[in-house]
Design an enzyme around this catalytic site. Structure first.
Site, PDB file in Angstrom:
ATOM      1  NE  ARG A  93      -3.903   1.609  -0.157  1.00  0.00           N
ATOM      2  CZ  ARG A  93      -4.394   1.649  -1.030  1.00  0.00           C
ATOM      3  NH1 ARG A  93      -4.687   0.372  -1.713  1.00  0.00           N
ATOM      4  NH2 ARG A  93      -5.185   3.025  -1.524  1.00  0.00           N
ATOM      5  NE  ARG A 122      -6.016   0.415   1.451  1.00  0.00           N
ATOM      6  CZ  ARG A 122      -5.030   0.042   2.508  1.00  0.00           C
ATOM      7  NH1 ARG A 122      -5.353  -2.100   2.054  1.00  0.00           N
ATOM      8  NH2 ARG A 122      -5.141   0.692   3.447  1.00  0.00           N
ATOM      9  CD  GLN A 126      -9.833  13.235  -1.227  1.00  0.00           C
ATOM     10  OE1 GLN A 126     -10.017  14.620  -0.634  1.00  0.00           O
ATOM     11  NE2 GLN A 126     -11.685  13.569  -2.010  1.00  0.00           N
ATOM     12  CG  ASP A 306      -5.234  -0.490  10.653  1.00  0.00           C
ATOM     13  OD1 ASP A 306      -5.826  -0.291  10.430  1.00  0.00           O
ATOM     14  OD2 ASP A 306      -4.068   0.323  11.130  1.00  0.00           O
TER      15      ASP A 306
HETATM   16  N1  EPU Z   1      -9.961   6.996   1.248  1.00  0.00           N
HETATM   17  C1  EPU Z   1     -10.263   7.749   0.277  1.00  0.00           C
HETATM   18  N2  EPU Z   1      -9.651   8.837  -0.633  1.00  0.00           N
HETATM   19  C2  EPU Z   1      -8.619   8.300  -0.728  1.00  0.00           C
HETATM   20  C3  EPU Z   1      -7.938   7.802   0.126  1.00  0.00           C
HETATM   21  C4  EPU Z   1      -8.653   7.217   1.235  1.00  0.00           C
HETATM   22  O1  EPU Z   1     -12.265   7.639  -0.107  1.00  0.00           O
HETATM   23  O2  EPU Z   1      -7.612   9.393  -1.475  1.00  0.00           O
HETATM   24  C5  EPU Z   1     -11.017   6.786   1.933  1.00  0.00           C
HETATM   25  C6  EPU Z   1     -10.554   4.944   2.404  1.00  0.00           C
HETATM   26  O3  EPU Z   1     -11.133   4.189   0.840  1.00  0.00           O
HETATM   27  C7  EPU Z   1     -11.169   4.372   3.525  1.00  0.00           C
HETATM   28  C8  EPU Z   1     -10.919   6.083   4.480  1.00  0.00           C
HETATM   29  O4  EPU Z   1     -10.874   7.112   3.204  1.00  0.00           O
HETATM   30  O5  EPU Z   1     -12.371   4.516   3.935  1.00  0.00           O
HETATM   31  C9  EPU Z   1      -9.455   6.152   5.003  1.00  0.00           C
HETATM   32  O6  EPU Z   1      -8.348   5.477   3.968  1.00  0.00           O
HETATM   33  P1  EPU Z   1      -7.034   5.772   4.244  1.00  0.00           P
HETATM   34  O7  EPU Z   1      -6.144   7.176   3.715  1.00  0.00           O
HETATM   35  O8  EPU Z   1      -6.774   6.640   5.918  1.00  0.00           O
HETATM   36  O9  EPU Z   1      -6.100   4.090   4.417  1.00  0.00           O
HETATM   37  P2  EPU Z   1      -4.586   3.954   4.302  1.00  0.00           P
HETATM   38  O10 EPU Z   1      -3.510   5.370   4.303  1.00  0.00           O
HETATM   39  O11 EPU Z   1      -4.920   3.517   3.037  1.00  0.00           O
HETATM   40  C10 EPU Z   1      -3.652   3.769   6.006  1.00  0.00           C
HETATM   41  C11 EPU Z   1      -3.310   2.206   6.992  1.00  0.00           C
HETATM   42  C12 EPU Z   1      -4.026   1.281   7.574  1.00  0.00           C
HETATM   43  C13 EPU Z   1      -5.252   1.793   8.057  1.00  0.00           C
HETATM   44  C14 EPU Z   1      -5.720   2.714   7.655  1.00  0.00           C
HETATM   45  C15 EPU Z   1      -6.587   3.410   8.742  1.00  0.00           C
HETATM   46  C16 EPU Z   1      -0.782   2.556   5.850  1.00  0.00           C
HETATM   47  C17 EPU Z   1       0.080   2.217   5.197  1.00  0.00           C
HETATM   48  N3  EPU Z   1      -2.163   2.063   5.834  1.00  0.00           N
HETATM   49  O12 EPU Z   1      -3.960   3.246   4.714  1.00  0.00           O
HETATM   50  O13 EPU Z   1      -3.660   0.293   7.916  1.00  0.00           O
HETATM   51  O14 EPU Z   1      -6.194   1.155   8.174  1.00  0.00           O
HETATM   52  O15 EPU Z   1      -4.389   4.550   7.439  1.00  0.00           O
HETATM   53  O16 EPU Z   1      -6.225   4.296   9.817  1.00  0.00           O
HETATM   54  O17 EPU Z   1      -0.737   3.841   7.124  1.00  0.00           O
HETATM   55  C18 EPU Z   1      -3.051  -2.356   8.581  1.00  0.00           C
HETATM   56  O18 EPU Z   1      -1.782  -1.582   8.839  1.00  0.00           O
HETATM   57  O19 EPU Z   1      -3.311  -2.883   9.115  1.00  0.00           O
HETATM   58  C19 EPU Z   1      -4.074  -0.819   7.183  1.00  0.00           C
HETATM   59  C20 EPU Z   1      -4.756  -1.552   6.856  1.00  0.00           C
END
Ligand code: EPU
Length: 419
Positions: A93, A122, A126, A306
């Site tokens: 990711r 995912r 944004q 998480d």
């Molecule tokens: N989202 C959007 N558009 C974007 C980005 C996100 O719609 O451009 C949505 C996602 O679909 C989701 C929400 O916003 O519904 C939050 O997503 P976020 O961007 O915060 O998640 P991420 O950055 O992809 C990180 C962690 C995840 C953790 C989430 C939420 C990393 C590498 N991953 O993911 O960690 O669940 O934040 O806290 O930092 C894990 O460690 O097991 C894991 C999945």
């Protein structure tokens, strides 16, 4: 193929030292691309996501020396290509952080669409919106992201949703941009703050990380020549806290920041567990069947998504019925089917799951669908009577350093077996 074989039930007792935070480390490594020089990163978790991250940086021209299994010295003086290897970047990711860092450093990058745990949609709209507001052009074709910018310019960026990844990525692209970027509705997770602290140590000017407005004044250069230690992993600490409750155990977790664990502590007390907070370590114990509780996952400082599967194990054996509402990911209840194979009574519908607490779980062969589901199954295997075989270990290995050794040290009967 490898599997974990866990024989229970066992009450977990003893001390665990918490590793550095995966989700901070996977952003700090790409952030080193902003430095024209050398730096040392310590307290890195020794997990497969970090190894892949290092391979991507090396493919871009960085030189990496391992000082020990948790520390590297990285020289990013010579970045030799703007094409990140597609096979590696599409494997996990956090490869999306290469975009923000390379746009800023080189004005251009080609990278595979990020992979990672299958938790539902995912999108990265944004992230892309933030880069475009700073003057970049971003296109996505056949699984490859192409991003370009002559010179990034600071801009206000309002996040439509609270996103950890987009907040950090826009912060990375803003550090060397001309002028000021203000991120509104920013994520406040400890790993967001840690990345900002790392960048500020290297000479960036970032203020407000940890609140919902982050202001980044672009600087000309980051200096390097510094050592940075990654923040302790909030999610690994929470995993062991919940393991103590589920197994009616008694654990002392060392090297953690208890302030980051408040939402978990509150729920543990609600289900009848006990917590003693020593600031940089925490003791959690429980000597009875947990009470029922309702959970809604939320961005920090809410209850973290998480830790939702690990909490699900506690509620599966609670006295009474509980509800979990998952508000971040569409498909984070895949683990409930595996727990049901072990005797749990859980009905998941969309983003809600209903838990009818049972007295006991029983060992069974189970499959880990993602990283945190895998951790939950290790806890469930320790709680259950008999032998549990856990498959698909690649998910667990992405995010937990030496999980079986850490569980074995606190009494679990757990072995990694090659088939
Ligand atoms: N989202 C959007 N558009 C974007 C980005 C996100 O719609 O451009 C949505 C996602 O679909 C989701 C929400 O916003 O519904 C939050 O997503 P976020 O961007 O915060 O998640 P991420 O950055 O992809 C990180 C962690 C995840 C953790 C989430 C939420 C990393 C590498 N991953 O993911 O960690 O669940 O934040 O806290 O930092 C894990 O460690 O097991 C894991 C999945």
């Amino acid at each position: 193929m490898e599997k974990l074989v866990v024989t229970g039930p066992t009450s977990l007792k003893g001390e665990v030292t918490i590793s550095g935070a995966k989700n901070a480390a996977v952003a700090i490594l790409p952030a080193t691309l902003l430095i024209d020089g050398i730096c040392t990163i310590e307290n890195l978790p020794n997990i497969s996501d970090i190894k892949i991250s290092c391979q991507i940086l090396e493919a871009l021209g960085a030189k990496i020396k391992w000082n020990n299994k948790n520390s590297i010295t990285i020289d990013t003086t010579n970045i030799t290509t703007t094409k990140a290897p597609l096979d590696l970047t599409s494997k996990f990711r956090a490869s999306y952080y290469i975009i923000g860092a390379m746009l800023s450093r080189m004005g251009e990058i080609e990278v595979g669409m990020p992979g990672g745990c299958k938790l539902g949609a995912r999108p990265i709209d944004q992230h892309i919106k933030g880069f475009e507001l700073q003057g970049a052009t971003v296109t996505v074709e056949k699984g490859t992201i192409y991003a370009k910018a002559k010179k990034l310019k600071g801009s206000p960026v309002y996040m439509d949703i609270v996103s950890v990844g987009a907040t950090i990525n826009v912060m990375l692209s803003a550090v060397l941009a001309e002028g000021t970027t203000i991120i509104d509705n920013a994520a406040k997770e400890p790993h967001v703050v840690d990345v900002a602290n790392f960048l500020n140590t290297m000479g960036a000017d970032i203020r407000g990380a940890g609140t919902d407005v982050i202001k980044i004044n672009g600087v000309k250069k980051l200096h390097g020549n510094a050592t940075y230690s990654v923040v302790p992993d909030q999610i690994e600490a929470g995993t062991f806290m919940l393991a103590a409750v589920a197994t009616r155990g008694d654990l002392l977790l060392k090297n953690c920041i208890t302030k980051h664990l408040e939402s978990i502590t509150a729920k543990i007390v609600e289900v009848g567990g006990n917590v003693e907070d020593y600031g940089d370590s925490i003791r959690v114990w429980c000597n009875k069947r947990p009470n029922k509780a309702n959970i809604k996952t939320l961005p920090y400082p809410g209850f973290p998504t998480d830790l939702q599967p690990q909490m699900g194990v506690v509620l599966s054996i609670a006295n009474g019925s509980s509800i979990i509402n998952e508000s971040i990911w569409e498909s984070r209840f895949q683990y409930t089917e595996e727990l049901n194979k072990m005797g749990a009574k859980i009905t998941a519908q969309g983003k809600t799951a209903f838990f009818e607490g049972v007295k006991k779980l029983y060992g069974a062969p189970v499959y880990s669908s993602d990283l945190r589901a895998g951790a939950a199954l290790v806890i469930a295997g320790t709680v259950a009577e008999g032998t549990t075989e856990i498959y698909n270990l690649e998910h667990i290995d992405r995010g937990y350093e030496n999980i079986e050794e850490k569980f074995r040290k606190i009494g679990a009967k757990i072995e990694r077996v090659k088939e």
